[in-house]
Each structure stands twice: as structure tokens, then as C-alpha cells.
Design a protein around this motif. Structure first.
Motif, PDB file in Angstrom:
ATOM      1  N   THR A 164      66.414   5.470  21.324  1.00 51.19           N
ATOM      2  CA  THR A 164      67.323   4.527  21.985  1.00 51.19           C
ATOM      3  C   THR A 164      68.470   4.147  21.058  1.00 51.19           C
ATOM      4  OG1 THR A 164      65.530   3.629  23.330  1.00 51.19           O
ATOM      5  CG2 THR A 164      67.488   2.271  23.089  1.00 51.19           C
ATOM      6  N   SER A 165      68.169   3.934  19.793  1.00 55.82           N
ATOM      7  CA  SER A 165      69.203   3.564  18.819  1.00 55.82           C
ATOM      8  C   SER A 165      70.163   4.724  18.572  1.00 55.82           C
ATOM      9  CB  SER A 165      68.540   3.128  17.508  1.00 55.82           C
ATOM     10  OG  SER A 165      67.733   1.986  17.714  1.00 55.82           O
ATOM     11  N   PHE A 166      69.637   5.947  18.519  1.00 60.43           N
ATOM     12  CA  PHE A 166      70.500   7.120  18.366  1.00 60.43           C
ATOM     13  C   PHE A 166      71.524   7.180  19.496  1.00 60.43           C
ATOM     14  CE2 PHE A 166      66.931   9.749  16.128  1.00 60.43           C
ATOM     15  CZ  PHE A 166      67.218   9.108  14.929  1.00 60.43           C
ATOM     16  N   ARG A 167      71.088   6.883  20.684  1.00 58.11           N
ATOM     17  CA  ARG A 167      71.979   6.994  21.844  1.00 58.11           C
ATOM     18  C   ARG A 167      72.993   5.850  21.908  1.00 58.11           C
ATOM     19  NH1 ARG A 167      70.500  11.254  24.634  1.00 58.11           N
ATOM     20  NH2 ARG A 167      68.316  11.947  24.582  1.00 58.11           N
ATOM     21  N   ARG A 168      72.744   4.777  21.191  1.00 56.59           N
ATOM     22  CA  ARG A 168      73.652   3.627  21.213  1.00 56.59           C
ATOM     23  C   ARG A 168      74.730   3.684  20.135  1.00 56.59           C
ATOM     24  NH1 ARG A 168      72.080  -0.969  24.027  1.00 56.59           N
ATOM     25  NH2 ARG A 168      69.931  -1.068  24.789  1.00 56.59           N
ATOM     26  N   CYS A 169      74.553   4.526  19.108  1.00 57.80           N
ATOM     27  CA  CYS A 169      75.434   4.416  17.935  1.00 57.80           C
ATOM     28  C   CYS A 169      76.521   5.489  17.899  1.00 57.80           C
ATOM     29  CB  CYS A 169      74.610   4.460  16.646  1.00 57.80           C
ATOM     30  SG  CYS A 169      73.957   6.085  16.217  1.00 57.80           S
ATOM     31  N   ASP A 170      77.573   5.198  17.128  1.00 57.39           N
ATOM     32  CA  ASP A 170      78.647   6.150  16.849  1.00 57.39           C
ATOM     33  C   ASP A 170      78.422   6.869  15.524  1.00 57.39           C
ATOM     34  OD1 ASP A 170      80.282   5.277  19.126  1.00 57.39           O
ATOM     35  OD2 ASP A 170      80.540   3.438  17.958  1.00 57.39           O
ATOM     36  N   ILE A 171      77.844   6.142  14.561  1.00 55.58           N
ATOM     37  CA  ILE A 171      77.576   6.693  13.229  1.00 55.58           C
ATOM     38  C   ILE A 171      76.099   6.494  12.910  1.00 55.58           C
ATOM     39  CG2 ILE A 171      78.064   6.527  10.754  1.00 55.58           C
ATOM     40  CD1 ILE A 171      80.825   5.491  11.413  1.00 55.58           C
ATOM     41  N   SER A 199      71.970  19.337  14.207  1.00 56.87           N
ATOM     42  CA  SER A 199      71.162  19.266  15.420  1.00 56.87           C
ATOM     43  C   SER A 199      71.163  17.853  15.990  1.00 56.87           C
ATOM     44  CB  SER A 199      69.733  19.714  15.120  1.00 56.87           C
ATOM     45  OG  SER A 199      68.894  19.538  16.245  1.00 56.87           O
ATOM     46  N   LEU A 200      71.019  16.856  15.120  1.00 54.66           N
ATOM     47  CA  LEU A 200      71.073  15.466  15.572  1.00 54.66           C
ATOM     48  C   LEU A 200      72.429  15.131  16.173  1.00 54.66           C
ATOM     49  CD1 LEU A 200      69.191  13.657  12.654  1.00 54.66           C
ATOM     50  CD2 LEU A 200      68.505  13.627  15.062  1.00 54.66           C
ATOM     51  N   ILE A 201      73.491  15.593  15.528  1.00 50.60           N
ATOM     52  CA  ILE A 201      74.844  15.315  16.031  1.00 50.60           C
ATOM     53  C   ILE A 201      75.037  15.925  17.418  1.00 50.60           C
ATOM     54  CG2 ILE A 201      77.299  15.792  15.675  1.00 50.60           C
ATOM     55  CD1 ILE A 201      76.715  15.630  12.638  1.00 50.60           C
ATOM     56  N   TYR A 204      72.822  13.936  20.111  1.00 47.70           N
ATOM     57  CA  TYR A 204      73.123  12.542  20.417  1.00 47.70           C
ATOM     58  C   TYR A 204      74.610  12.207  20.405  1.00 47.70           C
ATOM     59  CZ  TYR A 204      68.112  12.127  19.969  1.00 47.70           C
ATOM     60  OH  TYR A 204      66.762  12.300  20.141  1.00 47.70           O
ATOM     61  N   GLY A 205      75.447  13.142  20.008  1.00 47.91           N
ATOM     62  CA  GLY A 205      76.888  12.936  20.108  1.00 47.91           C
ATOM     63  C   GLY A 205      77.475  11.954  19.116  1.00 47.91           C
ATOM     64  N   PHE A 206      76.874  11.829  17.921  1.00 49.24           N
ATOM     65  CA  PHE A 206      77.436  10.935  16.910  1.00 49.24           C
ATOM     66  C   PHE A 206      78.854  11.360  16.550  1.00 49.24           C
ATOM     67  CE2 PHE A 206      72.857  11.290  15.276  1.00 49.24           C
ATOM     68  CZ  PHE A 206      72.405  10.270  16.103  1.00 49.24           C
ATOM     69  N   ARG A 207      79.702  10.384  16.263  1.00 50.59           N
ATOM     70  CA  ARG A 207      81.014  10.702  15.693  1.00 50.59           C
ATOM     71  C   ARG A 207      80.872  11.179  14.257  1.00 50.59           C
ATOM     72  NH1 ARG A 207      84.774   5.592  16.579  1.00 50.59           N
ATOM     73  NH2 ARG A 207      85.847   6.642  14.872  1.00 50.59           N
ATOM     74  N   MET A 208      79.903  10.603  13.543  1.00 46.76           N
ATOM     75  CA  MET A 208      79.650  10.972  12.146  1.00 46.76           C
ATOM     76  C   MET A 208      78.179  10.798  11.850  1.00 46.76           C
ATOM     77  SD  MET A 208      82.733   8.911  10.263  1.00 46.76           S
ATOM     78  CE  MET A 208      84.185   8.560  11.261  1.00 46.76           C
ATOM     79  N   TYR A 222      81.173  15.284  10.146  1.00 46.74           N
ATOM     80  CA  TYR A 222      82.025  14.718  11.184  1.00 46.74           C
ATOM     81  C   TYR A 222      82.769  15.847  11.876  1.00 46.74           C
ATOM     82  CZ  TYR A 222      85.658  15.265   7.568  1.00 46.74           C
ATOM     83  OH  TYR A 222      86.496  15.772   6.606  1.00 46.74           O
ATOM     84  N   GLU A 223      83.398  15.519  12.995  1.00 48.98           N
ATOM     85  CA  GLU A 223      84.105  16.545  13.747  1.00 48.98           C
ATOM     86  C   GLU A 223      85.221  17.133  12.892  1.00 48.98           C
ATOM     87  OE1 GLU A 223      86.492  17.174  17.989  1.00 48.98           O
ATOM     88  OE2 GLU A 223      85.690  15.202  17.457  1.00 48.98           O
TER      89      GLU A 223
END
Length: 289
Positions: A164-171, A199-201, A204-208, A222-223
Motif C-alpha cells: 500500500t505504501s509503495f503505491r502511495r509514494c513518488d520516491i 523491477s520495483l520501479i 509501482y511507478g516510482f519517480r525515483m 530515476y527516469e
């Protein structure tokens, strides 16, 4: 963007061999971010006791604004012992004030005026604070930077809370030991650290994603790139709060207009300096920043 850079979660006393020091990752993060010209704030709960009063006094001494609800639980403490390398081991007390952070109108108003927020897994071990943190994250502006500093401690985490926390965060901020735990828990593909982070990025779509590896350096994925820096060799007093200072300096630099590699350099310098000092909240010299 909003006004405040907020660390939300545990506020406590680290009971170190030489005496107690103000602790808790959220306050450490907010303090170090505030040293980069931002409006840092610590959000937590304290007991109606002497230790709670002393947390207020300590935050005021550090000139760090705070939102601390007083609840009918004791103020949190952590028994800290240091090994031969100065690495801390923690015994974290349960059923304490920061497990019971209430979600109030005042906290909702802070969320609505939030520029960046850092949260972790530890303060989500109890349903009351977990729900309040979730409501806070839901209430921040869309452009608020949400940082999940995973901060695994003892057995105070589970897969559901982490996901849940992974899906809520940007970094996502994670260290190499935590990555091993996460890789096993989430069955991440790949053999190398980078493959697991990528794989995590992707999932879950993290920015970083920030990966710290102690003396073996640190990465920011990062991208469009990846930044790696060696860890400076310093005379270590203790490593308490070093990771939090890294996160605070990185976010402070990033919000101050620095590029990702520049923010990474600043974070490495600051965290190395914190390791040379006793406790988690030393003032950072301008030359280091």
C-alpha cells in the motif's frame, strides 16, 4: 505547491549509552530538510508525561515546528545499543503515543498545505496511526512529493502495509539490507541490486528509488538515468539518523531546484557529516550543504 515539508510518524527518545537523544525518523527528516530553507515540521503524538514535555522542549531548541497531539499513552522510547562499528541496534517499545496519532481537522489542514511528506513503515505498525497516515497522504495536494522511507524495524511490518505504501509514494528510499527482505517478500526478479530496484520501479511507478548501501555507496535510480556515489570515509561517532539526514538533504536539495545528481551529492555529504556527530540532529555547516 504547498508550504510545509512534513515528517509524519514516530516521535520518541533514543536511549543511547551516553544518555537520551531526540529520535524518530520523521523529526530527523523534517529537521534536515528545514536546514535547506524549507518549512519543515514534525507530526506525531506524545504522552501526557515528562518525556512528552521534553520532546516539545527539544524540538523548540532545534527550532523545528511540530504538530504533536497529546494522547493517553506513554511517550515512545527506543533502547539503542551500538556495536563495535557504531551501528545502532534498536529495542522499540510498543503501545506508545506515536502508535495512536489521531487524524484531526488541524492535521487535515496541514496536509492540504504540504509541499513534501516523508513517511515510513514503522509508524504504521498500529491501526490508528496507519489510518491517520493514509488519510494524510490522501489529503495532500496532487503535486506534493511523497517519500516512503521504508525503515524496516524488528517485525513491525507486513506485505500489505508495504505494498500500500509503495503505491502511495513518488520516491522510495531503501537500504541494501531492506532490499534483501523486500526481494524475498515480493519475489522480485533479477540477481543484481539494480535489477531488483528497476523491477520495483516498473511495478509501482516510482519517480525515483534511492538505495543506500552503507560503506558501499548509494544509488539513485530515476527516469533517464542512475546516479552512484561512493560513501566518504569519515571518523564515525555513530550512525543514528544518518539515513534520515540523507533523505532530508536529498528532498531539500531537490525542492531547492537541484538536479537529481546534485541532490544526491548533497545528501551524501550531509549524511557523512551526521555520522561524525553524536545524535541525529546536528546543525549542518554551510560548507557541507
Amino acid at each position: 505547491m504547498g508550504k510545509y515539508v512534513i515528517g509524519i510518524g514516530e516521535a520518541l527518545w533514543d536511549m543511547l549509552p551516553e544518555g537520551k537523544k531526540l529520535g524518530g525518523a520523521p523529526a530527523n527528516f523534517a529537521y534536515h530538510a528545514s536546514q535547506f530553507g524549507l518549512e519543515g515540521m514534525a507530526v506525531s503524538a506524545i504522552g501526557q508525561d515528562e518525556l512528552g514535555e521534553e520532546i516539545v522542549e527539544a524540538l523548540e531548541e532545534h527550532q523545528l515546528p511540530y504538530h504533536l497531539d497529546r494522547v493517553s499513552y506513554p511517550t515512545g522510547t527506543v533502547q539503542v545499543t551500538l556495536d563495535a562499528q557504531g551501528v545502532p541496534q534498536y529495542e522499540i517499545k510498543t503501545d506508545v503515543a506515536w502508535d495512536n496519532i489521531p487524524y484531526t481537522k488541524e492535521l487535515a489542514a496541514l496536509a492540504a498545505d504540504c509541499k513534501a511528506v516523508c513517511f515510513g513503515s514503522l509508524a504504521q505498525r498500529n491501526a490508528v496511526s496507519r489510518e491517520s497516515i493514509g488519510l494524510f497522504l490522501d489529503a495532500v495536494p496532487k503535486d506534493c512529493l511523497k517519500v516512503f522511507d521504508i525503515n524496516l524495524r524488528q517485525d513491525f511490518y507486513n506485505k500489505e502495509v508495504l505494498e500500500t505504501s509503495f503505491r502511495r509514494c513518488d520516491i522510495l528510499k531503501i537500504n541494501d539490507e531492506e532490499l534483501v527482505v523486500i526481494a524475498r517478500l515480493f519475489e522480485l526478479p533479477g540477481l543484481s541490486l539494480e535489477e531488483k530496484c528497476r523491477s520495483l520501479i516498473m511495478t509501482y511507478g516510482f519517480r525515483m528509488l534511492i538505495l543506500t548501501c552503507g560503506v558501499n555507496g548509494s544509488y539513485v535510480f530515476y527516469e533517464g538515468g542512475m546516479s552512484f556515489l561512493d560513501t566518504p570515509k569519515v571518523q564515525v561517532a555513530d550512525t543514528v539518523g544518518a539515513g534520515d539526514s540523507f533523505t532530508g538533504a536529498f528532498v531539500g536539495s531537490l525542492l531547492g531546484g537541484k538536479t537529481v545528481p546534485e541532490a544526491h551529492e548533497s545528501a551524501v555529504r550531509v549524511s557523512a557529516y551526521v555520522c561524525t556527530q553524536s545524535g541525529a540532529m546536528p546543525e549542518i555547516p554551510e560548507s557541507i550543504k
